[in-house]
Design a protein around this motif. Structure first.
Motif, PDB file in Angstrom:
ATOM      1  N   LYS A 140       4.523 -57.717 -29.931  1.00  0.00           N
ATOM      2  CA  LYS A 140       4.588 -59.169 -30.078  1.00  0.00           C
ATOM      3  C   LYS A 140       4.194 -59.831 -28.766  1.00  0.00           C
ATOM      4  O   LYS A 140       4.712 -59.478 -27.714  1.00  0.00           O
ATOM      5  CB  LYS A 140       5.987 -59.609 -30.501  1.00  0.00           C
ATOM      6  N   THR A 177       1.386 -61.252 -33.630  1.00  0.00           N
ATOM      7  CA  THR A 177       1.228 -59.810 -33.785  1.00  0.00           C
ATOM      8  C   THR A 177       0.064 -59.545 -34.733  1.00  0.00           C
ATOM      9  O   THR A 177      -0.447 -60.467 -35.370  1.00  0.00           O
ATOM     10  CB  THR A 177       2.523 -59.144 -34.293  1.00  0.00           C
ATOM     11  N   ASP A 214       5.738 -67.669 -36.458  1.00  0.00           N
ATOM     12  CA  ASP A 214       5.223 -66.299 -36.350  1.00  0.00           C
ATOM     13  C   ASP A 214       3.793 -66.269 -36.885  1.00  0.00           C
ATOM     14  O   ASP A 214       3.522 -66.796 -37.969  1.00  0.00           O
ATOM     15  CB  ASP A 214       6.088 -65.325 -37.146  1.00  0.00           C
TER      16      ASP A 214
END
Length: 197
Positions: A150, A126, A91
């Motif tokens: 996202k 993000t 992420d």
């Protein structure tokens, strides 16, 4: 594992090559026509209206060229969007003016992304504040980081080394300093780094 970078490069080389060939051909033809059909040699202009083979040729040939460019571009785009199964997911949180990387074991690193060599890596991206642009020039990757949304991209980590990660969107006064490093290391070194506090 298909090398997506090579496909993108091949597409650009094809488009540039065809463009240079067309530029040379059209410029040469134009110079030839300027000399061959100048007013002294051709006082009455020729009328080529109704010449359907010529009209068909100058319609079909550019169509074939444009569609071939589209096809190669589309194949490159699909290669960048289709993440292979089993990819390592990281992420990415972009914020003024850092990149925060979060790994599957909840480890976090700031402005340093370490990945193992020989594996596909998916980045789920993000933004925490404004619009940022996650850009890895060595891998031909650019994906916007948008607050509340996202996005994703991926790469195949095939060569050991360190690669720049930049921000392509003007995100504030510290934009120029918003850069990170992608570090591709051997699998054992990655496992050790991942388990370190």
């Amino acid at each position: 594992m298909e090398n997506v970078v090579r496909n993108v490069d091949r597409t650009f080389i094809y488009i540039i090559g065809v463009s240079l060939i067309l530029l040379t051909f059209i410029t040469g033809l134009m110079i030839y026509f300027l000399i061959r059909y100048r007013a002294e040699r051709n006082p009455v202009a020729s009328d080529i209206r109704g010449n359907w083979p010529l009209e068909l040729a100058w319609t079909i040939i550019p169509l074939i060229i444009a569609m071939s460019m589209f096809y190669l571009g589309w194949q490159s785009f699909l290669g960048l969007r289709n993440v292979p199964p089993g990819a390592l997911n990281i992420d990415v949180h972009a914020m003024q003016f850092v990149y925060l990387f979060k790994y599957p074991n909840n480890k976090e690193s700031e402005n340093l992304c370490v990945v193992p060599r020989g594996r596909p890596v998916k980045f789920t991206i993000t933004s925490e504040d404004v619009l940022h642009g996650f850009y890895l020039p060595a891998f031909r990757i650019k994906m916007d980081a948008i607050k509340g949304m996202k996005t994703y991209t991926w790469l195949y980590a095939d060569k050991l080394g360190e690669y720049s990660i930049l921000c392509t969107q003007f995100c504030g006064i510290g934009h120029a300093d918003m850069h990170a490093v992608l570090k591709i290391v051997p699998e054992p070194e990655y496992e050790k780094w991942l388990s370190d506090k």
